[in-house]
Design an enzyme around this catalytic site. Structure first.
Site, PDB file in Angstrom:
ATOM      1  N   LYS A 135     -14.932   7.737  -4.783  1.00 33.71           N
ATOM      2  CA  LYS A 135     -16.238   8.009  -4.169  1.00 33.71           C
ATOM      3  C   LYS A 135     -16.800   9.342  -4.652  1.00 33.71           C
ATOM      4  O   LYS A 135     -17.998   9.462  -4.939  1.00 33.71           O
ATOM      5  CB  LYS A 135     -16.118   8.045  -2.646  1.00 33.71           C
ATOM      6  N   LYS A 183      -9.386  13.626   4.052  1.00 30.57           N
ATOM      7  CA  LYS A 183      -8.496  12.467   4.030  1.00 30.57           C
ATOM      8  C   LYS A 183      -7.516  12.649   5.173  1.00 30.57           C
ATOM      9  O   LYS A 183      -7.473  13.714   5.783  1.00 30.57           O
ATOM     10  CB  LYS A 183      -7.748  12.381   2.700  1.00 30.57           C
ATOM     11  N   ARG A 184      -6.725  11.636   5.482  1.00 33.39           N
ATOM     12  CA  ARG A 184      -5.693  11.788   6.503  1.00 33.39           C
ATOM     13  C   ARG A 184      -4.861  13.030   6.204  1.00 33.39           C
ATOM     14  O   ARG A 184      -4.604  13.344   5.043  1.00 33.39           O
ATOM     15  CB  ARG A 184      -4.776  10.551   6.512  1.00 33.39           C
ATOM     16  N   LYS A 205      -0.068  14.497   0.918  1.00 33.33           N
ATOM     17  CA  LYS A 205      -1.411  14.737   0.385  1.00 33.33           C
ATOM     18  C   LYS A 205      -1.645  16.229   0.113  1.00 33.33           C
ATOM     19  O   LYS A 205      -2.625  16.623  -0.515  1.00 33.33           O
ATOM     20  CB  LYS A 205      -2.473  14.193   1.340  1.00 33.33           C
ATOM     21  N   THR A 236      -8.873   6.184  -2.648  1.00 33.83           N
ATOM     22  CA  THR A 236     -10.206   5.656  -2.934  1.00 33.83           C
ATOM     23  C   THR A 236     -11.234   6.762  -2.730  1.00 33.83           C
ATOM     24  O   THR A 236     -12.327   6.693  -3.291  1.00 33.83           O
ATOM     25  CB  THR A 236     -10.565   4.468  -2.010  1.00 33.83           C
ATOM     26  N   HIS A 266       0.784  -1.230   0.000  1.00 38.39           N
ATOM     27  CA  HIS A 266       0.000   0.000   0.000  1.00 38.39           C
ATOM     28  C   HIS A 266       0.812   1.273   0.000  1.00 38.39           C
ATOM     29  O   HIS A 266       0.236   2.359   0.022  1.00 38.39           O
ATOM     30  CB  HIS A 266      -0.926   0.042   1.223  1.00 38.39           C
TER      31      HIS A 266
HETATM   32  C1  PLP Z   1     -12.403   6.662   1.599  1.00 38.15           C
HETATM   33  C2  PLP Z   1     -11.935   7.057   2.931  1.00 38.15           C
HETATM   34  C3  PLP Z   1     -10.583   7.336   3.144  1.00 38.15           C
HETATM   35  C4  PLP Z   1      -9.558   7.302   2.040  1.00 38.15           C
HETATM   36  O1  PLP Z   1      -9.491   8.579   1.448  1.00 38.15           O
HETATM   37  P1  PLP Z   1      -8.301   8.997   0.465  1.00 38.15           P
HETATM   38  O2  PLP Z   1      -8.750  10.301  -0.064  1.00 38.15           O
HETATM   39  O3  PLP Z   1      -8.234   7.953  -0.593  1.00 38.15           O
HETATM   40  O4  PLP Z   1      -7.071   9.096   1.281  1.00 38.15           O
HETATM   41  C5  PLP Z   1     -10.182   7.700   4.405  1.00 38.15           C
HETATM   42  N1  PLP Z   1     -11.052   7.796   5.424  1.00 38.15           N
HETATM   43  C6  PLP Z   1     -12.356   7.554   5.248  1.00 38.15           C
HETATM   44  C7  PLP Z   1     -13.289   7.696   6.410  1.00 38.15           C
HETATM   45  C8  PLP Z   1     -12.848   7.168   4.004  1.00 38.15           C
HETATM   46  O5  PLP Z   1     -14.153   6.907   3.852  1.00 38.15           O
END
Ligand code: PLP
Length: 804
Positions: free
Chosen positions: A656, A544-545, A550, A652, A354
């Site tokens: 979404k 996101k984190r 990022k 991911t 990952h």
């Molecule tokens: C989808 C998701 C992530 C991943 O987000 P990225 O933008 O791909 O880093 C992290 N936390 C939650 C709660 C998510 O639903």
């Protein structure tokens, strides 16, 4: 459909009342919302159990292969809506509850968000579990049932504060305690050799016992099991010590066992924390492997046929020690020779990588590993000598051999968990096309030369049930009206929307749904943060984190630059924007925490400045989690996917957002590239350096100072932040953070800044023409069905696991 046709609202009603009375122990007249919630979940669970038992029987009868997904994280979120929707019971349940004056939406709010994960990796595991059930593949997810899991984030005066997540405070009605499935997990001690046989005599033992949660697939096709381990001491209380007055010491073993399952990623900045992490990893890997081997031997009799009946997938390197554990059980308990065991091991195990970030590649100090797992250390040495022999035979030089070795010999000797997973697996996969190519050319270059057929790509996906149908019922209804129901069972059928991309009426309907989602989100954020948002503004979202790669900082600096521009040119026709940010920072990651503070400082100043006249608002949403993602994503217009190219394995979140009709502003990184390929260059805002260009710049004396001086907007914004414009109470707060951009700018903020702002201004331009924006949104929805985790799991099943 395998649904029970008799499960009408009236029957559900009877069931809930019966459960409320006999299992919750409450009179309907006295029941509190929590009692109704528990009764509702238990009633749904009863329905699930029928499918579960039927699924399990079918699996035993078919005598086929099971998939075992080992993951330290399962970010499952709430389950009630998911279970009802996948069983097709949502309507009936709404009706049944309404008859008691209850609103299902309010009951849903009582369910805690199971935060047993950190971010994308854990959410992927949750989406995979749902897709495995949907595709009717028999599977178990294995992990840890953390009592507190991931911390809950509170924002105090702009700073992140970490609090324990108490998701189990009211119990967990979904789970089944399987005390009969328990295993001993050893630590430490010594290895005693007696002739041919070897015996590990651990100094300590704890008991792992299983707690199961059913996972329902779409249309209830199959119910699989998420099996999470909890720990207890063999001797929970030492009565003699207790009676002698040592009340605390008498419970020490139980406290120690409990520490194993308390939190996800305990801080590892000290030796005790490091040891706890390794203990956690071994605890859950060993329990899972023992369970898999026990099930196999019980039904098949012979360990040798394990690869025909089990496919074990390691989600990242946290369960890597499973390779050594499986070898240990085969050799020490089942009497196999090393070579035969090694062959079985590799046929059974697959490993998903990952991250390419060197600091995220796990390794353990060799003395720690040897002390805690002496027998596994011996096995790892044996594996290593075999692998290195193969490397020498292949003519590899000493540099390559040192890189392939399971032991890092540079400085303090360490055990490399990624190398262990790689050599112990027949398949090593990356999670997006670019990431997989970079794996071959960087971290695993030498292992890839030695074993050139093992690395393969499986681009991530997300489940469209949770991330479209459940989180965005309005959009789902509009799509059904437009193209029928087919996409509910096959997300790639969303492509039928392509023919309607120019249909203005459809564009309007989608825009109406978006607006209504934005109104709801605005109300929610008003309650959470006090900030009032204009639902007609462009909702620009980065959730996101928080991590430097990022590049939340790029977004924030651009926000400051935009703020300057609006103030100096108030006469211009600015597009009203709302910048929404959210995410947790690792507790020990001080720059990430400072970035959260900066976001809050910028928000406070801009939101209070009447001169921007509501054209710009900034909100930092506290405690980002799955439930918040489900609210925010359907309300987003613009999706920020702006990592430094080459650093985001896949992402991911990007998928979404696109599925919910947000347009992406992003770099050519991770799965953004594949999203662009599918939605088309004209329907995405791409900017910035490519991964190759980033490497080239880093290698060829990149001068961030010059880049900053060449961009007056950037220079001004950085100077404003550095000089304390947003931090009057502590003017030097951001001096070092901004200094880092001048000095090295590892994440290429300065290099990408102008290209990013230019992309943002073309976003504004398109926004001014709603018809164009809407057509682009439709093309996004239409072309990202491929990013369904059903597609991803179908590829794992075919290429890696050899199931159905
Ligand atoms: C989808 C998701 C992530 C991943 O987000 P990225 O933008 O791909 O880093 C992290 N936390 C939650 C709660 C998510 O639903």
């Amino acid at each position: 459909m395998t649904l029970d046709p008799a499960s009408s609202a009236a029957q559900l009603d009877t069931l809930i009342l019966d459960v409320l009375r006999h299992r919750v122990g409450k009179d309907e007249l006295a029941a509190k919302p929590h009692d109704w919630f528990n009764a509702t979940v238990l009633a749904v669970r009863d329905k699930i159990v029928d499918h579960w038992i039927e699924s399990t029987r079918r699996t035993y009868e078919a005598d086929g292969k099971r998939v075992y997904y080992l993951s330290l994280e399962f970010l499952i979120g709430r389950l009630l809506r998911d279970a009802l929707s996948n069983l097709g019971l949502t309507r009936d349940m709404e009706q049944a509850l309404r008859d008691h004056g209850l609103d299902i939406a309010q009951l849903e709010e009582l369910e805690p968000d199971a935060a047993l994960g950190n971010g994308g990796l854990g959410r992927l595991a949750a989406c995979f579990m749902e897709s495995l059930a949907t595709l009717d593949i028999p599977a178990y997810g294995y992990g840890i049932r953390y009592v507190n899991g991931m911390f809950r984030q509170r924002i105090d005066d702009g700073w992140q504060v970490e609090l324990p997540e108490t998701w189990l405070a009211h119990g967990n009605p979904w789970e089944f305690d399987r005390r009969e499935s328990a295993y001993l997990i050893g630590f430490g001690g010594e290895v005693v050799a007696d002739g041919d046989s070897v015996e590990w005599r651990p100094a300590e033992k704890v008991e792992a016992s299983a707690i199961d949660t059913p996972v329902v697939g779409w249309r209830g096709t199959r119910v699989n099991t998420l099996r999470l381990w909890t720990a207890s001491a063999l001797d929970p209380i030492k009565l003699d010590a207790f009676n002698a007055g040592d009340h605390v010491g008498a419970l020490a073993d139980e406290v120690k066992a409990d520490a194993l399952v308390r939190v996800l990623y305990p801080a590892d900045s000290n030796a005790a924390g490091q040891e706890l992490r390794l203990r956690q990893e071994y605890f859950f890997s060993s329990a899972s492997i023992q369970d898999i081997v026990r099930r196999h031997v019980q039904y098949e009799g012979d360990i040798r046929s394990l690869p025909d009946h089990a496919a074990i997938q390691l989600n990242d390197t946290h369960p890597s020690v499973a390779v050594a554990e499986l070898m240990r059980l085969m050799i020490d308990d089942h009497g196999l020779e090393f070579d035969e065991a090694w062959d079985i091991c590799r046929k059974t195990i697959g490993y998903t990588n990952h991250t390419l970030l060197p600091e995220a590649l796990e390794s353990w100090p060799l003395p720690l590993f040897e002390r805690l797992l002496p027998r596994h250390m011996q096995i790892i040495y044996a594996i290593n000598s075999r692998v290195l022999r193969e490397a020498r035979r292949a003519g590899m030089d000493e540099r390559a051999i040192a890189a392939i070795s399971l032991i890092d010999e540079g400085g303090e000797r360490r055990v490399r968990m990624a190398n262990l997973a790689f050599v112990g697996a027949h398949s090593i996969n990356g999670v997006a096309a670019l990431h997989t190519e970079l794996m071959k050319s960087t971290v695993f270059a030498d292992l890839h030369r030695l074993y050139p057929t093992r690395i393969n790509n499986k681009t991530n996906g997300v489940t469209p049930r949770r991330w479209l149908q459940q989180c965005n019922p309005g959009l789902t209804a509009v799509i059904r009206d437009a193209i029928g129901d087919g996409f509910l069972d096959d997300a790639e059928k969303l492509a039928d929307l392509n023919a309607l991309a120019g249909d203005a009426a459809l564009g309007e309907r989608i825009a109406e749904v978006k607006r209504s989602n934005k109104v709801k989100l605005a109300a929610h954020l008003k309650e959470l943060t006090g900030v009032r948002l204009n639902p007609d503004a462009l909702f620009d979202v980065q959730i996101k984190r928080i991590h430097e790669y990022k590049r939340q900082l790029l977004n924030l600096i651009e926000t400051v630059a935009l703020y300057d521009q609006i103030r100096s040119h108030p006469e211009k026709d600015w597009v009203p924007r709302v910048k929404i940010l959210g995410g947790k920072a690792a507790p020990s990651y001080s720059n990430a925490k400072l970035i959260i503070k900066l976001a809050n400082d910028i928000a406070r100043r801009i939101n209070a400045d009447p001169s921007v006249g509501g054209l710009l608002k900034v909100v930092f949403v506290p405690n980002y989690n799955v439930t918040l993602a489900e609210r925010i994503i359907p309300a987003a217009d613009l999706s920020e996917q702006i990592s430094t190219a080459g650093m985001e394995a896949s992402g991911t979140g990007n998928m979404k957002f696109a599925l919910n009709g947000a347009l992406t502003i992003g770099t050519l990184d991770g799965a953004n590239i594949e999203i662009k390929d599918r939605v088309g260059d004209d329907n995405i805002f791409i900017f910035g350096l490519t991964a190759d260009e980033v490497v080239e710049k880093r290698n060829n004396g990149y001068d961030p100072r010059k880049a900053i001086e060449d961009s007056s907007e950037l220079q001004q914004a950085v100077a404003a932040i550095a000089s304390g414009v947003f931090s009057h109470d502590d003017p030097k707060r951001y001096a070092d953070l901004m200094g880092g951009i001048y000095d090295h700018d590892w994440f290429m903020i300065a290099a990408d800044f102008d290209s990013y702002t230019a992309a943002q201004r073309s976003v504004d331009q398109v926004w001014e023409t709603p018809g164009t924006w809407q057509a682009m949104a439709i093309r996004n929805i239409a072309n990202v069905g491929w990013f369904s985790s059903d597609r991803t799991i179908g590829e794992y099943a075919r290429d890696i696991w050899g199931v159905k």
